[in-house]
Design a protein around this motif. Structure first.
Motif, PDB file in Angstrom:
ATOM      1  N   GLU A  92       0.815  -1.217   0.000  1.00 55.49           N
ATOM      2  CA  GLU A  92       0.000   0.000   0.000  1.00 55.49           C
ATOM      3  C   GLU A  92       0.851   1.271   0.000  1.00 55.49           C
ATOM      4  O   GLU A  92       0.583   2.205  -0.759  1.00 55.49           O
ATOM      5  N   PRO A  93       1.903   1.368   0.844  1.00 51.58           N
ATOM      6  CA  PRO A  93       2.759   2.558   0.774  1.00 51.58           C
ATOM      7  C   PRO A  93       3.426   2.723  -0.585  1.00 51.58           C
ATOM      8  O   PRO A  93       3.576   3.848  -1.077  1.00 51.58           O
ATOM      9  N   ALA A  94       3.837   1.610  -1.225  1.00 53.62           N
ATOM     10  CA  ALA A  94       4.454   1.696  -2.553  1.00 53.62           C
ATOM     11  C   ALA A  94       3.443   2.193  -3.579  1.00 53.62           C
ATOM     12  O   ALA A  94       3.774   3.008  -4.448  1.00 53.62           O
ATOM     13  N   TYR A  95       2.210   1.694  -3.483  1.00 62.00           N
ATOM     14  CA  TYR A  95       1.146   2.145  -4.388  1.00 62.00           C
ATOM     15  C   TYR A  95       0.888   3.646  -4.211  1.00 62.00           C
ATOM     16  O   TYR A  95       0.768   4.390  -5.186  1.00 62.00           O
ATOM     17  N   LYS A  96       0.815   4.091  -2.969  1.00 60.62           N
ATOM     18  CA  LYS A  96       0.558   5.505  -2.693  1.00 60.62           C
ATOM     19  C   LYS A  96       1.693   6.382  -3.203  1.00 60.62           C
ATOM     20  O   LYS A  96       1.468   7.468  -3.750  1.00 60.62           O
ATOM     21  N   LEU A  97       2.941   5.913  -3.026  1.00 59.73           N
ATOM     22  CA  LEU A  97       4.101   6.660  -3.521  1.00 59.73           C
ATOM     23  C   LEU A  97       4.034   6.804  -5.035  1.00 59.73           C
ATOM     24  O   LEU A  97       4.272   7.901  -5.575  1.00 59.73           O
ATOM     25  N   LEU A  98       3.715   5.724  -5.725  1.00 58.37           N
ATOM     26  CA  LEU A  98       3.609   5.782  -7.180  1.00 58.37           C
ATOM     27  C   LEU A  98       2.484   6.720  -7.604  1.00 58.37           C
ATOM     28  O   LEU A  98       2.639   7.502  -8.550  1.00 58.37           O
ATOM     29  N   GLU A  99       1.361   6.658  -6.907  1.00 59.75           N
ATOM     30  CA  GLU A  99       0.248   7.558  -7.212  1.00 59.75           C
ATOM     31  C   GLU A  99       0.665   9.021  -7.014  1.00 59.75           C
ATOM     32  O   GLU A  99       0.392   9.883  -7.859  1.00 59.75           O
ATOM     33  N   ASN A 100       1.329   9.311  -5.902  1.00 61.63           N
ATOM     34  CA  ASN A 100       1.800  10.669  -5.637  1.00 61.63           C
ATOM     35  C   ASN A 100       2.778  11.131  -6.702  1.00 61.63           C
ATOM     36  O   ASN A 100       2.749  12.289  -7.142  1.00 61.63           O
ATOM     37  N   TYR A 101       3.664  10.227  -7.107  1.00 57.59           N
ATOM     38  CA  TYR A 101       4.657  10.556  -8.130  1.00 57.59           C
ATOM     39  C   TYR A 101       3.978  10.914  -9.451  1.00 57.59           C
ATOM     40  O   TYR A 101       4.338  11.913 -10.095  1.00 57.59           O
ATOM     41  N   VAL A 102       3.009  10.117  -9.876  1.00 54.11           N
ATOM     42  CA  VAL A 102       2.295  10.382 -11.128  1.00 54.11           C
ATOM     43  C   VAL A 102       1.602  11.737 -11.066  1.00 54.11           C
ATOM     44  O   VAL A 102       1.675  12.542 -12.012  1.00 54.11           O
ATOM     45  N   HIS A 103       0.935  12.012  -9.963  1.00 54.65           N
ATOM     46  CA  HIS A 103       0.214  13.283  -9.841  1.00 54.65           C
ATOM     47  C   HIS A 103       1.173  14.472  -9.736  1.00 54.65           C
ATOM     48  O   HIS A 103       0.880  15.564 -10.243  1.00 54.65           O
ATOM     49  N   PHE A 104       2.322  14.268  -9.080  1.00 58.15           N
ATOM     50  CA  PHE A 104       3.318  15.342  -9.015  1.00 58.15           C
ATOM     51  C   PHE A 104       3.805  15.695 -10.410  1.00 58.15           C
ATOM     52  O   PHE A 104       3.945  16.874 -10.761  1.00 58.15           O
ATOM     53  N   ARG A 105       4.083  14.683 -11.217  1.00 57.10           N
ATOM     54  CA  ARG A 105       4.504  14.927 -12.601  1.00 57.10           C
ATOM     55  C   ARG A 105       3.429  15.683 -13.379  1.00 57.10           C
ATOM     56  O   ARG A 105       3.730  16.598 -14.144  1.00 57.10           O
ATOM     57  N   GLU A 106       2.195  15.293 -13.193  1.00 55.61           N
ATOM     58  CA  GLU A 106       1.096  15.953 -13.911  1.00 55.61           C
ATOM     59  C   GLU A 106       0.995  17.427 -13.538  1.00 55.61           C
ATOM     60  O   GLU A 106       0.750  18.276 -14.400  1.00 55.61           O
ATOM     61  N   ARG A 107       1.204  17.729 -12.262  1.00 49.49           N
ATOM     62  CA  ARG A 107       1.110  19.120 -11.804  1.00 49.49           C
ATOM     63  C   ARG A 107       2.348  19.937 -12.175  1.00 49.49           C
ATOM     64  O   ARG A 107       2.287  21.173 -12.222  1.00 49.49           O
ATOM     65  N   ASN A 108       3.450  19.254 -12.406  1.00 47.79           N
ATOM     66  CA  ASN A 108       4.721  19.953 -12.642  1.00 47.79           C
ATOM     67  C   ASN A 108       5.387  19.440 -13.913  1.00 47.79           C
ATOM     68  O   ASN A 108       6.604  19.231 -13.950  1.00 47.79           O
ATOM     69  N   ILE A 109       4.604  19.249 -14.947  1.00 46.14           N
ATOM     70  CA  ILE A 109       5.129  18.668 -16.179  1.00 46.14           C
ATOM     71  C   ILE A 109       6.199  19.545 -16.813  1.00 46.14           C
ATOM     72  O   ILE A 109       7.043  19.071 -17.578  1.00 46.14           O
ATOM     73  N   ASN A 110       6.209  20.834 -16.466  1.00 48.68           N
ATOM     74  CA  ASN A 110       7.227  21.749 -17.008  1.00 48.68           C
ATOM     75  C   ASN A 110       8.633  21.397 -16.519  1.00 48.68           C
ATOM     76  O   ASN A 110       9.623  21.836 -17.110  1.00 48.68           O
ATOM     77  N   TYR A 111       8.731  20.591 -15.456  1.00 45.80           N
ATOM     78  CA  TYR A 111      10.041  20.147 -14.980  1.00 45.80           C
ATOM     79  C   TYR A 111      10.602  19.000 -15.826  1.00 45.80           C
ATOM     80  O   TYR A 111      11.765  18.630 -15.668  1.00 45.80           O
ATOM     81  N   TYR A 112       9.772  18.456 -16.683  1.00 42.69           N
ATOM     82  CA  TYR A 112      10.154  17.270 -17.445  1.00 42.69           C
ATOM     83  C   TYR A 112      10.066  17.466 -18.957  1.00 42.69           C
ATOM     84  O   TYR A 112      11.067  17.350 -19.657  1.00 42.69           O
ATOM     85  N   GLU A 113       8.854  17.717 -19.437  1.00 34.95           N
ATOM     86  CA  GLU A 113       8.600  17.673 -20.872  1.00 34.95           C
ATOM     87  C   GLU A 113       9.439  18.690 -21.640  1.00 34.95           C
ATOM     88  O   GLU A 113       9.377  19.895 -21.376  1.00 34.95           O
ATOM     89  N   GLY A 114      10.222  18.169 -22.581  1.00 39.17           N
ATOM     90  CA  GLY A 114      11.023  19.033 -23.440  1.00 39.17           C
ATOM     91  C   GLY A 114      12.257  19.608 -22.784  1.00 39.17           C
ATOM     92  O   GLY A 114      12.982  20.386 -23.402  1.00 39.17           O
ATOM     93  N   VAL A 115      12.526  19.219 -21.531  1.00 43.81           N
ATOM     94  CA  VAL A 115      13.698  19.741 -20.821  1.00 43.81           C
ATOM     95  C   VAL A 115      14.931  18.931 -21.223  1.00 43.81           C
ATOM     96  O   VAL A 115      14.914  17.699 -21.179  1.00 43.81           O
ATOM     97  N   SER A 116      15.970  19.609 -21.617  1.00 46.33           N
ATOM     98  CA  SER A 116      17.242  18.950 -21.900  1.00 46.33           C
ATOM     99  C   SER A 116      18.174  19.145 -20.704  1.00 46.33           C
ATOM    100  O   SER A 116      18.548  20.279 -20.384  1.00 46.33           O
TER     101      SER A 116
END
Length: 326
Positions: A92-116
């Protein structure tokens, strides 16, 4: 000072000690193997065995399918395994961590997409953020953050987050890093009120997400150097949000490098921290990222605009050309 200084080392659990002779330096990621002593550490401290890995990865994958709360970037065994290791194979903690990670990426996609990541080398050039191309005595990577060298007027705080996440995303590809975690040195020499003004509640919230709730990277120890009353003011925003285990693993050394050496042996530190190692450029990590096809592929999966091989001479040539034109 209001902060309790932890100069004495608590009774320590047995650590995984690796043979890392001084001079054995390589700015690259070890993606293929796990040393036997790290494997034993994983078994005794995380409960990881071949059977556990296979069973728990299958259970985590099935739970993701059943609940349908989010869609991970990958459902591969190796990708899911990093989240299980980060939570000691508790489902359950691993599932929650993965869920949090996915949502963090969605909220902060500018930290990832297209960044070199190679475009962030100016942060390394300013010696704000660094990863040493060697490990300390327990086999962990050392990340340093020198906040006093950060100029908020030229480097927005979001760029620091972007660079830090690029470093962590690359680092967590290493199986041994997933198992052992890492060590962080936060050097506050030169910290001023200008820095404090740029550390907002929103900034604090994102730091906590990355450190605690939303990223599959374990920080085994945080070492604070050269703290002052300005840091005390900033730390009051963080302290209520930190779980007890992070407070216990946070060590305040002031200007006393011998205190730091009680935790990290001096031969595994650069000379600036009273060690025997020379300084190494952060740029070596960028070179490594782009010269390893496996790293490039995984960074691209995360959305990074990573290509290679990166030639640092191109940056120097471009800088010279710009200077000439001016």
């Amino acid at each position: 000072m209001a902060i309790s200084m932890k100069h004495e080392i608590r009774e320590r659990m047995p650590e995984c000690v690796l043979d890392d002779p001084v001079g054995d330096v390589e700015a690259s990621l070890d993606l293929d193997g796990i040393p036997d002593d790290v494997r034993e550490y994983a078994r005794t401290r995380l409960g990881e065995t071949d059977e556990t890995k296979s069973l728990m990865v299958d259970e985590l994958r099935e739970l993701i399918y059943q609940r349908g709360d989010f869609e991970p970037l990958s459902m591969d065994d190796d990708y899911l395994l990093r989240f299980l290791r980060a939570r000691n194979f508790k489902l359950e903690p691993a599932y929650k961590l993965l869920e949090n990670y996915v949502h963090f990426r969605e909220r902060n996609i500018n930290y990832y997409e297209g960044v070199s990541p190679t475009d962030l080398s100016h942060i390394g050039d300013a010696d704000i953020l660094n990863v040493y191309p060697y490990r300390e005595q327990t086999g962990r990577r050392i990340i340093t953050l020198k906040l006093g060298k950060w100029d908020p007027n030229t480097t927005p705080v979001d760029e620091l987050f972007t660079a830090t996440l690029a470093v962590l995303e690359a680092g967590i590809m290493e199986p041994r890093a997933q198992i052992l975690g890492g060590v962080c040195i936060i050097d506050l020499e030169g910290l001023s009120m200008t820095h404090a003004w740029h550390i907002t509640p929103s900034t604090v919230s994102k730091v906590i997400e990355i450190m605690v709730t939303s990223f599959p990277y374990k920080i085994s120890a945080i070492h604070i150097l050269h703290e002052s009353w300005i840091f005390e003011k900033i730390f009051t925003m963080f302290k209520p949000l930190l779980p007890a285990r992070y407070k216990e693993n946070c060590y305040f050394h002031g200007d006393d490098l011998s205190s730091l050496h009680k935790h990290i042996e001096s031969k595994y530190l650069p000379s600036v921290y009273g060690g025997t190692r020379p300084e190494y450029s952060y740029e070596q990590w960028f070179i490594s990222l782009t010269r390893d096809p496996k790293v490039v592929k995984q960074m691209q999966l995360l959305g990074y605009a990573t290509s290679g091989p990166y030639d640092p001479n191109e940056k120097k040539t471009a800088a010279l050309a710009e200077g000439t034109s001016n």
